[in-house]
Design a protein around this motif. Sequence first.
Motif, PDB file in Angstrom:
ATOM      1  N   MET A   1       0.901  -1.222  -0.015  1.00  0.00           N
ATOM      2  CA  MET A   1      -0.077  -0.018   0.067  1.00  0.00           C
ATOM      3  C   MET A   1       0.878   1.349  -0.063  1.00  0.00           C
ATOM      4  N   ASP A   2       0.588   2.273  -0.947  1.00  0.00           N
ATOM      5  CA  ASP A   2       1.398   3.475  -0.795  1.00  0.00           C
ATOM      6  C   ASP A   2       1.082   4.471   0.240  1.00  0.00           C
ATOM      7  N   VAL A   3       2.028   4.844   0.801  1.00  0.00           N
ATOM      8  CA  VAL A   3       1.826   5.690   1.907  1.00  0.00           C
ATOM      9  C   VAL A   3       1.874   7.140   1.340  1.00  0.00           C
ATOM     10  N   PRO A   4       0.851   7.940   1.853  1.00  0.00           N
ATOM     11  CA  PRO A   4       0.766   9.177   1.121  1.00  0.00           C
ATOM     12  C   PRO A   4       1.963  10.189   1.609  1.00  0.00           C
ATOM     13  N   PRO A   5       2.667  11.158   0.920  1.00  0.00           N
ATOM     14  CA  PRO A   5       3.640  11.775   1.317  1.00  0.00           C
ATOM     15  C   PRO A   5       3.204  12.840   2.484  1.00  0.00           C
ATOM     16  N   MET A   6       3.970  13.261   3.602  1.00  0.00           N
ATOM     17  CA  MET A   6       3.608  13.839   4.875  1.00  0.00           C
ATOM     18  C   MET A   6       3.794  15.285   4.485  1.00  0.00           C
ATOM     19  N   ILE A   7       2.590  16.085   4.573  1.00  0.00           N
ATOM     20  CA  ILE A   7       2.871  17.650   4.375  1.00  0.00           C
ATOM     21  C   ILE A   7       2.728  18.292   5.837  1.00  0.00           C
ATOM     22  N   GLU A   8       3.789  19.049   6.116  1.00  0.00           N
ATOM     23  CA  GLU A   8       3.753  19.909   7.257  1.00  0.00           C
ATOM     24  C   GLU A   8       3.088  21.317   6.977  1.00  0.00           C
ATOM     25  N   LEU A   9       2.065  21.606   7.437  1.00  0.00           N
ATOM     26  CA  LEU A   9       1.432  23.053   7.088  1.00  0.00           C
ATOM     27  C   LEU A   9       1.617  23.921   8.251  1.00  0.00           C
ATOM     28  N   MET A  10       2.345  24.920   7.863  1.00  0.00           N
ATOM     29  CA  MET A  10       2.501  25.954   8.833  1.00  0.00           C
ATOM     30  C   MET A  10       1.551  27.235   8.595  1.00  0.00           C
ATOM     31  N   LEU A  11       0.805  27.467   9.422  1.00  0.00           N
ATOM     32  CA  LEU A  11      -0.239  28.524   9.480  1.00  0.00           C
ATOM     33  C   LEU A  11       0.416  29.733  10.227  1.00  0.00           C
ATOM     34  N   ILE A  12       1.010  30.829   9.640  1.00  0.00           N
ATOM     35  CA  ILE A  12       1.683  31.606  10.166  1.00  0.00           C
ATOM     36  C   ILE A  12       1.042  33.152  10.276  1.00  0.00           C
ATOM     37  N   GLY A  13       0.500  33.306  11.740  1.00  0.00           N
ATOM     38  CA  GLY A  13      -0.128  34.663  11.923  1.00  0.00           C
ATOM     39  C   GLY A  13       1.001  35.878  11.546  1.00  0.00           C
ATOM     40  N   ILE A  14       0.546  36.771  10.565  1.00  0.00           N
ATOM     41  CA  ILE A  14       1.644  37.837  10.003  1.00  0.00           C
ATOM     42  C   ILE A  14       0.928  39.226  10.661  1.00  0.00           C
ATOM     43  N   GLY A  15       0.034  39.390  11.738  1.00  0.00           N
ATOM     44  CA  GLY A  15      -0.339  40.728  11.834  1.00  0.00           C
ATOM     45  C   GLY A  15      -1.188  41.329  10.818  1.00  0.00           C
ATOM     46  N   THR A  16      -1.282  42.579  10.632  1.00  0.00           N
ATOM     47  CA  THR A  16      -2.189  43.123   9.637  1.00  0.00           C
ATOM     48  C   THR A  16      -1.488  44.179   8.579  1.00  0.00           C
ATOM     49  N   GLY A  17      -0.368  43.542   8.033  1.00  0.00           N
ATOM     50  CA  GLY A  17       0.254  44.559   6.771  1.00  0.00           C
ATOM     51  C   GLY A  17       1.550  45.010   7.188  1.00  0.00           C
ATOM     52  N   ASN A  18       2.243  44.719   8.364  1.00  0.00           N
ATOM     53  CA  ASN A  18       3.367  45.480   8.576  1.00  0.00           C
ATOM     54  C   ASN A  18       4.485  44.503   8.867  1.00  0.00           C
ATOM     55  N   PRO A  19       5.339  44.320   7.832  1.00  0.00           N
ATOM     56  CA  PRO A  19       6.409  43.266   8.192  1.00  0.00           C
ATOM     57  C   PRO A  19       7.222  43.257   9.442  1.00  0.00           C
ATOM     58  N   GLU A  20       6.914  44.304  10.213  1.00  0.00           N
ATOM     59  CA  GLU A  20       7.514  44.518  11.534  1.00  0.00           C
ATOM     60  C   GLU A  20       6.562  43.627  12.627  1.00  0.00           C
ATOM     61  N   HIS A  21       5.285  43.299  12.343  1.00  0.00           N
ATOM     62  CA  HIS A  21       4.616  42.638  13.262  1.00  0.00           C
ATOM     63  C   HIS A  21       4.804  41.034  13.253  1.00  0.00           C
ATOM     64  N   LEU A  22       5.569  40.569  12.434  1.00  0.00           N
ATOM     65  CA  LEU A  22       5.933  39.104  12.550  1.00  0.00           C
ATOM     66  C   LEU A  22       6.974  38.814  13.755  1.00  0.00           C
ATOM     67  N   THR A  23       6.653  38.079  14.590  1.00  0.00           N
ATOM     68  CA  THR A  23       7.593  37.549  15.869  1.00  0.00           C
ATOM     69  C   THR A  23       8.644  36.716  15.136  1.00  0.00           C
ATOM     70  N   LEU A  24       9.617  36.750  16.249  1.00  0.00           N
ATOM     71  CA  LEU A  24      10.814  35.890  15.867  1.00  0.00           C
ATOM     72  C   LEU A  24      10.374  34.413  15.710  1.00  0.00           C
ATOM     73  N   GLN A  25       9.471  33.833  16.117  1.00  0.00           N
ATOM     74  CA  GLN A  25       8.932  32.390  15.897  1.00  0.00           C
ATOM     75  C   GLN A  25       8.351  32.347  14.528  1.00  0.00           C
ATOM     76  N   ALA A  26       7.519  33.385  13.696  1.00  0.00           N
ATOM     77  CA  ALA A  26       7.036  33.377  12.582  1.00  0.00           C
ATOM     78  C   ALA A  26       8.058  33.451  11.475  1.00  0.00           C
ATOM     79  N   ILE A  27       9.281  34.288  12.046  1.00  0.00           N
ATOM     80  CA  ILE A  27      10.306  34.478  10.848  1.00  0.00           C
ATOM     81  C   ILE A  27      11.018  33.153  10.735  1.00  0.00           C
ATOM     82  N   ALA A  28      11.176  32.436  11.848  1.00  0.00           N
ATOM     83  CA  ALA A  28      11.969  31.270  11.643  1.00  0.00           C
ATOM     84  C   ALA A  28      11.006  30.205  10.937  1.00  0.00           C
ATOM     85  N   ALA A  29       9.865  30.071  11.163  1.00  0.00           N
ATOM     86  CA  ALA A  29       8.834  29.043  10.547  1.00  0.00           C
ATOM     87  C   ALA A  29       9.105  29.624   8.848  1.00  0.00           C
ATOM     88  N   LEU A  30       8.956  30.897   8.487  1.00  0.00           N
ATOM     89  CA  LEU A  30       8.944  31.202   7.197  1.00  0.00           C
ATOM     90  C   LEU A  30      10.282  30.625   6.705  1.00  0.00           C
TER      91      LEU A  30
END
Length: 263
Positions: free
Chosen positions: A1-30
């Motif tokens: 039986m074929d095993v489906p490929p694993m997808i890791e989906l990261m949903l990253i909160g980015i604030g409301t339009g200012n690149p400075e809103h991103l946390t260090l955790q969000a930048i690392a995830a990106l």
Amino acid sequence: MDVPPMIELMLIGIGTGNPEHLTLQAIAALKRAELILIPRKGADKTELAELRRQVCATHLDGRARLVEFDLPVRDAAAPRYLDGVQAWHAAIAAVWAEQIATCLPEGGRVALLVWGDPSLYDSSLRIAERLQTAGMALRVEVIPGLSSVQLLTAAHAIPLNTLGASVLITTGRQLRAGGWPAGLDTVVVLLDGGCAFEVLPPEGIDIYWAAYLGMPQQLLLAGPLASTGPRIAALRAAAREAHGWIMDSYLLRSSAVASGGLR
């Protein structure tokens, strides 16, 4: 039986339009992402895709693949609102699945940049659950972001709650249907397609309103609802005409509580 490929989906909160809103955790995830999906929401909302591009340009080194896709449009004429939303989510899930299968056929890490925070009036988690239910081998990671509620109160330099009191976070649709909720001093309204505050008797209410939070075109107004409400309605209409879209939010508070020094 074929095993489906694993997808890791990261949903990253980015604030409301200012690149400075991103946390260090969000930048690392990106920076861990192999694929970043950027939705396009039509010709009148090109700024929203461009803001996501700016976030990526600010924080990435070019290793991740950026893929843009046309976001399905919700049928606003559906007889029942929730039925229309469910159909819309199903269509978005199908587009996500298509893009992931095409771009990551062997599995990998994909990121979606979520406006504000993925847990607050955003359906990315519900759409991801649809993919899991449909059989996709999907592991979801949520990276929290600054929400419009936090940015609204910060912009007006006010606390969210009064002393020891509860706060209701609701939508324009719910405010129109139910009016001011009994027993509360503070109501925060999101996803208001118009000016739902106009249904309220304005006496004794203060409003703190903002649009385009964190963006260069940010707009702020505050004051008694009776005099400030009409100014907001006029400014909102003009801004929407100028930009082709608007994202706004507001906090309503009992004037008696506000003037009593309990904020």
